[in-house]
Design an enzyme around this catalytic site. Structure first.
Site, PDB file in Angstrom:
ATOM      1  N   CYS A 185      -3.615 -18.149  -1.919  1.00  0.00           N
ATOM      2  CA  CYS A 185      -4.639 -17.884  -3.029  1.00  0.00           C
ATOM      3  C   CYS A 185      -3.842 -17.744  -4.473  1.00  0.00           C
ATOM      4  O   CYS A 185      -2.915 -17.021  -4.325  1.00  0.00           O
ATOM      5  CB  CYS A 185      -5.718 -17.149  -2.792  1.00  0.00           C
ATOM      6  SG  CYS A 185      -5.055 -15.445  -2.762  1.00  0.00           S
ATOM      7  N   CYS A 221      -3.093 -14.034  -4.824  1.00  0.00           N
ATOM      8  CA  CYS A 221      -2.038 -13.535  -4.039  1.00  0.00           C
ATOM      9  C   CYS A 221      -0.804 -14.138  -4.636  1.00  0.00           C
ATOM     10  O   CYS A 221       0.424 -13.207  -4.650  1.00  0.00           O
ATOM     11  CB  CYS A 221      -2.182 -13.908  -2.706  1.00  0.00           C
ATOM     12  SG  CYS A 221      -3.587 -13.338  -1.701  1.00  0.00           S
ATOM     13  N   THR A 240      -0.200   9.793   1.826  1.00  0.00           N
ATOM     14  CA  THR A 240      -0.649  10.472   2.865  1.00  0.00           C
ATOM     15  C   THR A 240      -0.269   9.642   4.197  1.00  0.00           C
ATOM     16  O   THR A 240      -0.010  10.075   5.140  1.00  0.00           O
ATOM     17  CB  THR A 240      -2.227  10.759   3.030  1.00  0.00           C
ATOM     18  OG1 THR A 240      -2.670  11.633   1.893  1.00  0.00           O
ATOM     19  CG2 THR A 240      -2.526  11.425   4.158  1.00  0.00           C
ATOM     20  N   ASP A 258      -2.689  18.491  -1.244  1.00  0.00           N
ATOM     21  CA  ASP A 258      -3.535  17.791  -2.150  1.00  0.00           C
ATOM     22  C   ASP A 258      -4.871  18.287  -1.926  1.00  0.00           C
ATOM     23  O   ASP A 258      -5.405  18.375  -0.870  1.00  0.00           O
ATOM     24  CB  ASP A 258      -3.384  16.353  -1.888  1.00  0.00           C
ATOM     25  CG  ASP A 258      -4.154  15.425  -2.858  1.00  0.00           C
ATOM     26  OD1 ASP A 258      -4.895  15.949  -3.503  1.00  0.00           O
ATOM     27  OD2 ASP A 258      -3.566  14.274  -2.655  1.00  0.00           O
ATOM     28  N   ASN A 305       5.235   0.838  -1.318  1.00  0.00           N
ATOM     29  CA  ASN A 305       4.116   0.667  -0.267  1.00  0.00           C
ATOM     30  C   ASN A 305       3.312  -0.498  -0.686  1.00  0.00           C
ATOM     31  O   ASN A 305       3.194  -0.860  -1.917  1.00  0.00           O
ATOM     32  CB  ASN A 305       3.262   1.898  -0.183  1.00  0.00           C
ATOM     33  CG  ASN A 305       2.413   1.934   1.141  1.00  0.00           C
ATOM     34  OD1 ASN A 305       2.679   1.074   1.901  1.00  0.00           O
ATOM     35  ND2 ASN A 305       1.442   2.920   1.025  1.00  0.00           N
ATOM     36  N   LYS A 320       2.794   9.182  -7.363  1.00  0.00           N
ATOM     37  CA  LYS A 320       1.632   8.786  -8.085  1.00  0.00           C
ATOM     38  C   LYS A 320       0.298   8.758  -7.473  1.00  0.00           C
ATOM     39  O   LYS A 320       0.477   8.294  -6.101  1.00  0.00           O
ATOM     40  CB  LYS A 320       1.675   7.721  -9.176  1.00  0.00           C
ATOM     41  CG  LYS A 320       0.414   7.189  -9.980  1.00  0.00           C
ATOM     42  CD  LYS A 320       0.823   5.991 -10.826  1.00  0.00           C
ATOM     43  CE  LYS A 320      -0.296   5.707 -11.783  1.00  0.00           C
ATOM     44  NZ  LYS A 320      -0.948   6.663 -12.694  1.00  0.00           N
ATOM     45  N   GLY A 321      -0.785   9.081  -7.718  1.00  0.00           N
ATOM     46  CA  GLY A 321      -2.091   9.174  -6.877  1.00  0.00           C
ATOM     47  C   GLY A 321      -2.241   7.451  -6.470  1.00  0.00           C
ATOM     48  O   GLY A 321      -2.001   6.689  -7.380  1.00  0.00           O
ATOM     49  N   GLY A 322      -2.896   7.349  -5.357  1.00  0.00           N
ATOM     50  CA  GLY A 322      -3.404   6.124  -5.010  1.00  0.00           C
ATOM     51  C   GLY A 322      -2.206   5.111  -4.278  1.00  0.00           C
ATOM     52  O   GLY A 322      -2.524   3.979  -4.083  1.00  0.00           O
ATOM     53  N   VAL A 323      -0.911   5.692  -4.168  1.00  0.00           N
ATOM     54  CA  VAL A 323       0.151   4.962  -3.557  1.00  0.00           C
ATOM     55  C   VAL A 323       0.178   4.701  -2.041  1.00  0.00           C
ATOM     56  O   VAL A 323       1.001   4.199  -1.472  1.00  0.00           O
ATOM     57  CB  VAL A 323       1.424   5.152  -4.380  1.00  0.00           C
ATOM     58  CG1 VAL A 323       1.393   4.707  -5.705  1.00  0.00           C
ATOM     59  CG2 VAL A 323       1.934   6.498  -4.146  1.00  0.00           C
TER      60      VAL A 323
END
Length: 332
Positions: A275, A278, A35, A58, A263, A29-32
């Protein structure tokens, strides 16, 4: 009993050590962080292989940003490496947008016009993108890289990339079956364009050569000794859902997949107060890590940390890539 078997090594060491591998796809999926992961894998492979190529399919072309170096549609050596090369191709581009290097023959008589090729394939819906990939693969195979890593676009493009050999085989097969009927028309067509050196036999030979390469690539893609896919995800619902869908689609296509990277994980020291944000995120990711462990017990699952700084530049990637080989442990 299968249940008594120890869990698989939580790293990509199995891929790096598998000398027979020729093609490694990295997707999700995008954004994981695909690259970063694909670049890191390419760096580790460059330590043990004679020559490594990483290809970005991409449109965002993030490997230029990752290595802090501009790459093009032709393989270029990565700064700081002797045997690591990179290139970027646009999956939406057709044959007409490929550089001239892809169409050069040994002499003018063997050079085939991009325009002629474009006209020929326009009659086959959906094949233009696949033919663009095919020309790239033909170029890459001719350069004899030890292994090629694909930094793929989000899932939809990735599945089309995986399927492109079948699309091209089917399309070129149709053209070649018709080539005897098409030969007089093609000769007239190229004559009208003023290309006396290009005849139907030349075009037919070009297609024959292409089909031979693509048939070989198709066979290699289906061979787990030569091709595998690494799924990258994060410990969230939508990413896990997409990963499961991708694994199922790859299995249908006959593509080997037995490595998953999780990731951007928080590694919290439970003995110290964190916090509330977190702590909440940590609790959520623990939930999905348990699901991943259940779903993919027969996979190598590599866990990578969420870092304070972005991974950018050759040295930064080299450092981060060690986490692919040795499971990450936070500093005490």
């Amino acid at each position: 009993m299968v249940d008594n078997l120890p869990p698989l090594e939580p790293s990509l060491q199995n891929l790096v050590e598998q000398e027979s591998l020729k093609w490694i796809f990295v997707g999700g999926k995008g954004g994981v962080g695909k690259t970063t992961c694909s670049s890191s894998l390419a760096v580790q492979l460059s330590k043990v292989r004679e020559s490594v190529l990483i290809i970005s399919t991409d449109p965002a072309h993030n490997i230029s940003d990752a290595f802090d170096q501009k790459f093009t549609k032709v393989p270029t050596k990565v700064n700081g490496f002797d045997n690591l090369f990179a290139m970027e191709i646009d999956p939406n581009a057709g044959l007409g947008e490929l550089p001239d290097e892809y169409f050069e023959g040994e002499n003018e008589a063997l050079r085939v016009s991009k325009g002629v090729m474009q006209e020929m394939i326009n009659a086959l819906p959906g094949i233009d993108e696949a033919m663009s990939y095919a020309e790239v693969m033909k170029l890459v195979k001719g350069m004899n890289f030890s292994v090629v890593v694909f930094d793929t676009a989000p899932t939809g493009h990735t599945l089309r990339l995986i399927a492109f050999p079948q699309v091209v085989e089917k399309g070129l097969g149709k053209l070649l079956r018709l080539k005897m009927k098409l030969a007089p028309l093609l000769s007239q067509f190229v004559s009208m364009l003023g290309m006396a050196d290009v005849n139907a036999d030349t075009l037919s030979q070009k297609l024959d050569d292409m089909l031979r390469v693509i048939t070989q690539v198709n066979e290699q893609f289906k061979n787990p000794d030569q091709t595998t896919f690494v799924c990258v995800c994060i410990a969230e619902f939508f990413s896990l859902y997409e990963t499961e869908r991708l694994v199922q689609e790859l299995t249908k296509c006959g593509i080997d997949v037995h490595n998953i990277i999780v990731n951007q994980l928080l590694f919290l020291d439970k003995s110290h107060n964190s916090c509330s944000m977190c702590a909440s995120r940590f609790k959520i990711q623990e939930k999905y890590l348990d699901q991943i462990a259940d779903l993919y017990e027969d996979f190598h699952v590599t866990k990578l940390p969420l870092l304070e700084k972005e991974v950018r530049g050759p040295e930064s990637i080299k450092s981060f890539s060690e986490n692919l080989m040795i499971p990450y442990k936070p500093k005490e």
